[in-house]
Design an enzyme around this catalytic site. Structure first.
Site, short mmCIF file in Angstrom:
data_model
loop_
_atom_site.label_atom_id
_atom_site.label_comp_id
_atom_site.label_asym_id
_atom_site.label_seq_id
_atom_site.Cartn_x
_atom_site.Cartn_y
_atom_site.Cartn_z
N HIS A 288 -2.50 -2.47 -9.79
CA HIS A 288 -3.48 -1.66 -8.50
C HIS A 288 -4.68 -2.55 -8.75
O HIS A 288 -5.16 -3.25 -9.65
CB HIS A 288 -3.84 -0.37 -9.18
CG HIS A 288 -4.57 0.56 -8.13
ND1 HIS A 288 -5.77 0.47 -7.83
CD2 HIS A 288 -3.88 1.41 -7.29
CE1 HIS A 288 -5.98 1.44 -6.77
NE2 HIS A 288 -4.71 1.78 -6.35
N ASP B 80 2.83 5.28 -6.76
CA ASP B 80 3.88 5.29 -5.99
C ASP B 80 5.16 5.27 -7.00
O ASP B 80 6.28 5.36 -6.58
CB ASP B 80 3.86 4.19 -5.27
CG ASP B 80 2.97 4.15 -3.89
OD1 ASP B 80 3.10 5.53 -3.57
OD2 ASP B 80 2.37 3.23 -3.63
N HIS C 59 0.99 -1.31 -0.03
CA HIS C 59 0.03 -0.05 -0.02
C HIS C 59 0.95 1.26 0.09
O HIS C 59 1.62 1.50 -0.98
CB HIS C 59 -0.88 -0.23 1.16
CG HIS C 59 -1.94 0.67 1.36
ND1 HIS C 59 -2.32 1.72 0.14
CD2 HIS C 59 -2.91 1.22 2.13
CE1 HIS C 59 -3.54 2.50 0.56
NE2 HIS C 59 -3.80 1.99 1.70
N1 ACO Z 1 4.61 -6.87 -10.71
C1 ACO Z 1 4.50 -8.16 -11.10
N2 ACO Z 1 3.53 -8.78 -11.29
C2 ACO Z 1 2.36 -8.50 -10.62
C3 ACO Z 1 2.42 -7.02 -9.80
C4 ACO Z 1 3.67 -6.38 -9.93
N3 ACO Z 1 3.56 -5.25 -9.35
N4 ACO Z 1 1.12 -6.96 -9.41
C5 ACO Z 1 0.15 -7.93 -9.92
N5 ACO Z 1 1.10 -8.76 -10.56
C6 ACO Z 1 0.38 -10.07 -11.12
C7 ACO Z 1 0.13 -10.99 -10.22
O1 ACO Z 1 1.59 -11.78 -9.94
C8 ACO Z 1 -0.96 -11.80 -10.57
O2 ACO Z 1 -0.42 -12.59 -11.70
P1 ACO Z 1 -1.05 -14.05 -12.02
O3 ACO Z 1 -2.40 -13.82 -12.29
O4 ACO Z 1 -0.36 -14.68 -12.73
O5 ACO Z 1 -0.94 -14.56 -10.64
C9 ACO Z 1 -1.73 -10.72 -11.45
O6 ACO Z 1 -0.72 -9.70 -11.80
C10 ACO Z 1 -2.68 -10.15 -10.33
O7 ACO Z 1 -2.16 -9.60 -9.15
P2 ACO Z 1 -2.93 -9.48 -7.78
O8 ACO Z 1 -1.84 -9.57 -6.61
O9 ACO Z 1 -3.86 -10.66 -7.48
O10 ACO Z 1 -3.68 -8.29 -7.72
P3 ACO Z 1 -4.10 -7.36 -6.61
O11 ACO Z 1 -5.35 -6.76 -6.93
O12 ACO Z 1 -4.18 -8.29 -5.30
O13 ACO Z 1 -2.93 -6.56 -6.08
C11 ACO Z 1 -1.43 -4.93 -5.64
C12 ACO Z 1 -2.57 -5.21 -6.42
C13 ACO Z 1 -1.21 -5.46 -4.29
C14 ACO Z 1 -1.24 -3.15 -5.96
C15 ACO Z 1 -0.23 -5.52 -6.82
O14 ACO Z 1 -0.58 -5.13 -7.98
C16 ACO Z 1 1.08 -5.25 -6.27
O15 ACO Z 1 1.66 -5.85 -5.57
N6 ACO Z 1 1.87 -3.96 -6.80
C17 ACO Z 1 3.00 -3.68 -6.25
C18 ACO Z 1 2.86 -2.96 -5.09
C19 ACO Z 1 2.41 -1.29 -5.31
O16 ACO Z 1 2.96 -0.82 -6.26
N7 ACO Z 1 1.56 -1.08 -4.35
C20 ACO Z 1 1.03 0.24 -4.45
C21 ACO Z 1 -0.27 0.05 -4.79
S1 ACO Z 1 -1.08 1.73 -5.01
C22 ACO Z 1 -1.43 2.12 -3.43
O17 ACO Z 1 -1.85 1.59 -2.45
C23 ACO Z 1 -1.22 3.59 -3.24
#
Ligand code: ACO
Length: 434
Positions: free
Chosen positions: A307, A363, A268
């Site tokens: 996201h 971010d 987050h």
């Molecule tokens: N890098 C690589 N792969 C990713 C990323 C990433 N940043 N984000 C998601 N994926 C992939 C997952 O591995 C998953 O792949 P799969 O379907 O093959 O298993 C798919 O995309 C879906 O990802 P989830 O984790 O299920 O998506 P969720 O909606 O739960 O997560 C989150 C969203 C937590 C923001 C995620 O994209 C992430 O971890 N991003 C990196 C951290 C980040 O930048 N967070 C800030 C968010 S903005 C904020 O809070 C202000």
């Protein structure tokens, strides 16, 4: 048959149920009417991490994740960022309308005259280890404010709520700056009432021996815009934490400490810190393709990408990417920007990211700007918490005044052991055990 209903056939009993549809949602409690027999608990919905569950009706922030739209109280985020100050936007989020000139000057006056913290707060901060993470200091100190303002428990008094809202918005920059000064072993700087909200924060962060601190206007404006972009984002993890804690009628300081703790996590608000660490670790442009290959192989995530709601370019990231270059002109170029731009270029052309709709989020670029301004990396989540305080408070108050809301209490599907006896425990024979 009424139009706005959903017909559900329960194949276990053959019964058909009509569930009302309102605002594109079905009320989950209606499912409880679907029973196999009168003793049955009724059907529940199962939705870990609230992927598809609306927890409230809200009039504060609108997001269309597929189209990349973000609006506060109906106003597009780019218009607010270009034309308004953070304090105007704070007023808007809390009150529903932009302030008129007189309202704005009264609002500014109230916030400016509440920036001081009790001297004991400084001693409280002094108690932390010299290398304590500033976000740990921030969230503990914000929570500790409840012990200074015990009347804050009176959450159903509009006047008391308003007083705490003003105190919190006014004092979070002071606490944030003091968390930083403590970790640097520097004296605490008094707020300067002549400066803007962002300008005063820069003063409390960076003033050294000069008699009067004058913020760089480009940096002051950039920080104000960053604050606007981070002020609210509807039902995210930390806003939900604020609502959840507040739903037990805890005071706003305690609720806000919980929201800040939720923001701290690397998935987050901690992500901007992780982006900087990731860019440093990549080190140079030629390492970018190898890094992307590792991410695709499941060895870590591309921080600042993806996201839960945006399946398109985060509108805040678009704005920040442009802003980064104007800040670099004023403060010097952050060399990590080239790695970031290259990461974005390669990722957005790669099927792994395209097919999963992973785009830069807020971010991805904010950390580069913070670093160019001179903020240490571990202050990044704290910089997020300052403006988000406004969103948390708006969400908290909306929840409290919503007659549909009650203490938040999800259900569970129990998958543990069935009832059994502790070894050696003598079970008395009753009619139930016979
Ligand atoms: N890098 C690589 N792969 C990713 C990323 C990433 N940043 N984000 C998601 N994926 C992939 C997952 O591995 C998953 O792949 P799969 O379907 O093959 O298993 C798919 O995309 C879906 O990802 P989830 O984790 O299920 O998506 P969720 O909606 O739960 O997560 C989150 C969203 C937590 C923001 C995620 O994209 C992430 O971890 N991003 C990196 C951290 C980040 O930048 N967070 C800030 C968010 S903005 C904020 O809070 C202000």
């Amino acid at each position: 048959m009424p139009k706005d209903t959903l017909s559900i056939t329960d194949n276990r009993t053959g019964k058909i149920y009509e569930v009302p549809i309102k605002d594109g949602a079905i009320p989950a409690p209606e499912l409880r009417k679907i029973k196999t027999d009168p003793e049955d608990f009724g059907l529940m919905s199962y939705d870990p991490a609230f992927f598809n569950t609306a927890n409230c009706r809200s009039a504060i922030t609108f997001i269309d994740g597929d189209k990349g739209i973000l609006e506060y109280r109906g106003y597009p985020i780019d218009q607010l960022a270009e034309h308004c100050s953070f304090l105007e936007v704070a007023y808007l989020l809390l009150n529903g309308e932009l302030p008129k000139a007189q309202e704005l000057s009264a609002w500014k006056h109230e916030i400016t005259t509440h920036t001081l913290v009790h001297e004991n707060i400084k001693q409280f901060i002094d108690g932390f280890q010299h290398d304590a993470h500033p976000m740990g200091i921030f969230l503990s100190t914000a929570g500790a404010l409840s012990t200074f303002y015990p009347e804050a428990k009176n959450i159903f008094s509009a006047e008391v709520r308003r007083q705490q809202i003003i105190r919190l918005i006014a004092k979070v920059p002071t606490i944030a700056a003091y968390a930083h000064r403590h970790s640097m072993g520097l004296h605490y700087v008094m707020p300067d009432n002549d400066l803007s909200y962002a300008g005063n924060f820069l003063n409390m962060m960076f003033k050294m021996t000069e008699l009067k601190y004058t913020p760089n206007p480009v940096v002051e404006k950039a920080l104000d815009v960053l604050f606007i972009l981070h002020a609210d984002h509807e039902q995210n993890c930390s806003a939900s934490a604020m609502r959840n804690i507040g739903s037990s009628h805890a005071d706003p300081y305690s609720s806000l400490a919980g929201a800040a703790a939720a923001l701290y996590g690397p998935l987050h608000g901690g992500a901007n810190e992780m982006v900087l660490r990731m860019l440093r670790q990549i080190g140079s442009m030629e390492n970018v393709p190898g890094f992307i290959t590792d991410v695709k192989a499941g060895k870590g995530r591309l921080m600042g990408f993806g996201h839960r709601v945006y399946k398109n370019y985060d509108p805040r990231a678009k704005f920040l990417k442009q802003m980064a270059y104007s800040v670099f002109e004023a403060c010097g170029r952050n060399p990590l920007i080239d790695i970031a731009v290259e990461l974005e270029r390669i990722a957005l052309a790669d099927d792994y990211f395209v097919s999963r709709k992973l785009y830069p989020n807020v971010d991805f670029y904010s950390g580069l700007i913070y670093q160019a301004i001179g903020f240490p990396v571990d202050m990044f989540p704290v910089l997020f918490a300052i403006p988000r305080t406004v969103g948390w408070l708006a969400q908290w108050e909306e929840m409290l005044l919503d007659p549909e809301q009650k203490i938040a209490r999800p259900r569970q599907i129990f998958v543990g052991q069935k009832r059994r006896n502790v070894p050696g425990f003598k079970v008395k024979e009753t009619s139930a055990t016979r």
